[in-house]
Design a protein around this motif. Structure first.
Motif, PDB file in Angstrom:
ATOM      1  N   ASN A 252       0.816  -1.226   0.000  1.00 19.53           N
ATOM      2  CA  ASN A 252       0.000   0.000   0.000  1.00 19.53           C
ATOM      3  C   ASN A 252       0.847   1.273   0.000  1.00 19.53           C
ATOM      4  OD1 ASN A 252      -2.426  -1.411   0.036  1.00 19.53           O
ATOM      5  ND2 ASN A 252      -2.448  -1.496   2.289  1.00 19.53           N
ATOM      6  N   LYS A 253       2.097   1.149   0.291  1.00 19.29           N
ATOM      7  CA  LYS A 253       2.932   2.322   0.445  1.00 19.29           C
ATOM      8  C   LYS A 253       3.106   3.038  -0.897  1.00 19.29           C
ATOM      9  CE  LYS A 253       7.331   3.770   2.469  1.00 19.29           C
ATOM     10  NZ  LYS A 253       8.594   3.298   3.113  1.00 19.29           N
ATOM     11  N   GLY A 254       2.828   4.329  -0.900  1.00 20.72           N
ATOM     12  CA  GLY A 254       3.026   5.172  -2.072  1.00 20.72           C
ATOM     13  C   GLY A 254       2.003   5.019  -3.152  1.00 20.72           C
ATOM     14  N   LYS A 255       0.900   4.344  -2.928  1.00 21.74           N
ATOM     15  CA  LYS A 255      -0.116   4.150  -3.953  1.00 21.74           C
ATOM     16  C   LYS A 255      -1.355   4.988  -3.647  1.00 21.74           C
ATOM     17  CE  LYS A 255       1.197  -0.584  -5.133  1.00 21.74           C
ATOM     18  NZ  LYS A 255       0.766  -2.002  -5.232  1.00 21.74           N
ATOM     19  N   LYS A 256      -2.157   5.197  -4.655  1.00 23.50           N
ATOM     20  CA  LYS A 256      -3.422   5.872  -4.484  1.00 23.50           C
ATOM     21  C   LYS A 256      -4.397   4.943  -3.737  1.00 23.50           C
ATOM     22  CE  LYS A 256      -2.963   8.510  -8.773  1.00 23.50           C
ATOM     23  NZ  LYS A 256      -3.588   8.819 -10.079  1.00 23.50           N
ATOM     24  N   ASN A 257      -5.428   5.539  -3.215  1.00 17.88           N
ATOM     25  CA  ASN A 257      -6.406   4.741  -2.466  1.00 17.88           C
ATOM     26  C   ASN A 257      -7.083   3.691  -3.346  1.00 17.88           C
ATOM     27  OD1 ASN A 257      -5.898   6.170  -0.117  1.00 17.88           O
ATOM     28  ND2 ASN A 257      -7.482   7.704  -0.550  1.00 17.88           N
ATOM     29  N   SER A 258      -7.298   4.053  -4.595  1.00 15.72           N
ATOM     30  CA  SER A 258      -7.944   3.096  -5.509  1.00 15.72           C
ATOM     31  C   SER A 258      -7.036   1.928  -5.877  1.00 15.72           C
ATOM     32  CB  SER A 258      -8.421   3.805  -6.784  1.00 15.72           C
ATOM     33  OG  SER A 258      -7.319   4.416  -7.452  1.00 15.72           O
ATOM     34  N   ASP A 259      -5.723   2.123  -5.771  1.00 14.27           N
ATOM     35  CA  ASP A 259      -4.771   1.070  -6.129  1.00 14.27           C
ATOM     36  C   ASP A 259      -4.334   0.239  -4.921  1.00 14.27           C
ATOM     37  OD1 ASP A 259      -4.893   1.927  -8.755  1.00 14.27           O
ATOM     38  OD2 ASP A 259      -3.188   3.301  -8.519  1.00 14.27           O
ATOM     39  N   LYS A 260      -4.692   0.669  -3.731  1.00 17.11           N
ATOM     40  CA  LYS A 260      -4.309  -0.086  -2.542  1.00 17.11           C
ATOM     41  C   LYS A 260      -5.114  -1.379  -2.474  1.00 17.11           C
ATOM     42  CE  LYS A 260      -2.806   3.889   0.189  1.00 17.11           C
ATOM     43  NZ  LYS A 260      -2.991   4.683   1.410  1.00 17.11           N
ATOM     44  N   LEU A 261      -4.775  -2.204  -1.509  1.00 16.03           N
ATOM     45  CA  LEU A 261      -5.392  -3.520  -1.390  1.00 16.03           C
ATOM     46  C   LEU A 261      -6.912  -3.376  -1.321  1.00 16.03           C
ATOM     47  CD1 LEU A 261      -4.605  -6.539  -1.123  1.00 16.03           C
ATOM     48  CD2 LEU A 261      -4.797  -6.232   1.361  1.00 16.03           C
ATOM     49  N   ASN A 262      -7.620  -4.098  -2.234  1.00 19.48           N
ATOM     50  CA  ASN A 262      -9.080  -4.017  -2.276  1.00 19.48           C
ATOM     51  C   ASN A 262      -9.661  -5.387  -2.603  1.00 19.48           C
ATOM     52  OD1 ASN A 262      -8.904  -4.266  -5.176  1.00 19.48           O
ATOM     53  ND2 ASN A 262      -8.389  -2.085  -5.228  1.00 19.48           N
ATOM     54  N   GLY A 263     -10.971  -5.403  -2.870  1.00 21.58           N
ATOM     55  CA  GLY A 263     -11.662  -6.665  -3.102  1.00 21.58           C
ATOM     56  C   GLY A 263     -11.222  -7.394  -4.344  1.00 21.58           C
ATOM     57  N   SER A 264     -10.749  -6.668  -5.375  1.00 21.08           N
ATOM     58  CA  SER A 264     -10.301  -7.329  -6.602  1.00 21.08           C
ATOM     59  C   SER A 264      -9.069  -8.177  -6.373  1.00 21.08           C
ATOM     60  CB  SER A 264     -10.017  -6.276  -7.682  1.00 21.08           C
ATOM     61  OG  SER A 264      -8.973  -5.404  -7.262  1.00 21.08           O
ATOM     62  N   HIS A 265      -8.182  -7.745  -5.431  1.00 18.14           N
ATOM     63  CA  HIS A 265      -6.989  -8.529  -5.138  1.00 18.14           C
ATOM     64  C   HIS A 265      -7.351  -9.840  -4.434  1.00 18.14           C
ATOM     65  CE1 HIS A 265      -5.296  -4.313  -5.364  1.00 18.14           C
ATOM     66  NE2 HIS A 265      -4.546  -4.977  -6.272  1.00 18.14           N
ATOM     67  N   LEU A 266      -8.444  -9.826  -3.703  1.00 16.66           N
ATOM     68  CA  LEU A 266      -8.886 -11.041  -3.005  1.00 16.66           C
ATOM     69  C   LEU A 266      -9.926 -11.801  -3.823  1.00 16.66           C
ATOM     70  CD1 LEU A 266      -7.601  -9.255  -0.703  1.00 16.66           C
ATOM     71  CD2 LEU A 266      -9.224 -10.306   0.839  1.00 16.66           C
TER      72      LEU A 266
END
Length: 337
Positions: A252-266
């Motif tokens: 999550n470091k240095g990324k936008k909120n939309s690119d941080k860990l979300n449901g698509s990654h899971l």
């Protein structure tokens, strides 16, 4: 031989009558005083009359000559003495009444004083009893305070021990929050195998290999947010747990909120839902972390976080973190102006 001339004796009527005073036609006070009983007795006394007739110059007085005599007013001892006795009797009666009244009042006063003395004795005994009881209560309160301090210290020690035990139990576990209520699209019942698949998908996203053997236990609970739930995943070792947590932070470091860990990654139905991963904390740890974050927010500090069950706070970048053991430590932190 010529006959002897005698002065005729005075009669009662002539002696008791009023005497005339030459050249006056009015009665004087001295004339009226002759009417007093003492004066009449004196005139009626033959011895007195004879003595007066034997006085020089009385002989040869003619009958027509007015006899003048000055009488002194006598003090009426009898009437005055009677009045004095009456007055003294009245005074004695008044003094007797006053004495009886004073004696009755004095007796009442003595009775009142006796009652007051008895009451004072009872009050004194009561005060002594209450004083003893008060001393006993003070001693008891003192012992209770000492026991309270000891108990409080003992309770604190027990709480610390329980906290350590809970930290050890939750040491290898992580929390995955903000998950959608329905994790799969086929509306099938959630099983541990499916939950493990979600965790393995997360590991692939953060580039940490997670096997079924690495997961000791996994389950979900209701969240405070409606239509959301939280997942607890307990690994077999604390090392694996720390690897996962550190990898999420790096992801999550240095990324936008939309690119941080979300449901698509899971690979969840709600792909845009942000997912939050942290180590599992005890109840006290959760409360302390919440208080630390509120403190940071209210005072404009950098951030607060947890690491290995402990809570830390940083005032600004490039400053040493401050460990927070209790909410009292937050009050002792100096805030930069």
């Amino acid at each position: 031989m010529s006959p002897l001339k005698r002065t005729p004796p005075q009669t009662k009527s002539s002696s008791a009558s009023t005497f005339e005073i030459p050249h006056t036609g009015k009665k004087t006070a001295e004339m009226e005083s002759v009417q007093a009983p003492g004066a009449v007795d004196e005139l009626n006394n033959p011895a007195t009359n004879e003595h007066d007739s034997a006085r020089p110059g009385t002989e040869g007085t003619s009958d027509d000559t007015t006899f003048q005599r000055r009488f002194k007013r006598k003090f009426y001892e009898d009437s005055n003495s009677g009045n004095m006795e009456t007055i003294m009797g009245q005074m004695r009666s008044m003094f007797d009444t006053f004495s009886r009244d004073q004696a009755a009042r004095f007796k009442d006063l003595q009775d009142s004083v006796s009652k007051i003395e008895k009451q004072n004795d009872g009050i004194s005994k009561t005060v002594d009893f209450l004083s003893q009881r008060y001393d006993e209560i003070l001693e008891t309160v003192k012992e209770l305070k000492e026991d309270k301090i000891k108990d409080k210290k003992h309770i604190q020690e027990l709480e610390e021990k329980v906290e350590l035990l809970e930290r050890k139990l939750k040491g290898p576990a992580i929390e995955i929050r903000n998950l959608p209520k329905q994790l799969t699209g086929d509306n099938q019942h959630e099983t541990k195998e499916k939950l493990c698949e979600i965790v393995k998908h997360m590991g692939q996203a953060i580039k940490v290999e997670i096997k079924d053997a690495d997961i000791k236990d996994i389950f979900t609970i209701k969240s405070k947010v409606e239509d959301k739930k939280t997942m607890f995943a307990e690994f077999t070792s604390v090392i694996k747990k720390e690897q996962v947590v550190d990898a999420v932070l790096q992801f999550n470091k240095g990324k936008k909120n939309s690119d941080k860990l979300n449901g698509s990654h899971l690979k969840l139905n709600d792909a845009k839902t942000p997912i939050y991963v942290s180590e599992a904390l005890t109840r006290n740890g959760q409360k302390l972390l919440y208080a630390a974050r509120q403190f940071v927010k209210n005072h404009g500090l950098v951030y607060a976080w947890s690491y290995r069950g402990a809570i830390y706070l940083r005032k600004a970048e490039n400053q040493k973190p401050i460990k927070i053991n209790s909410e009292a430590d937050l009050k002792n932190i100096s805030i930069p102006k």
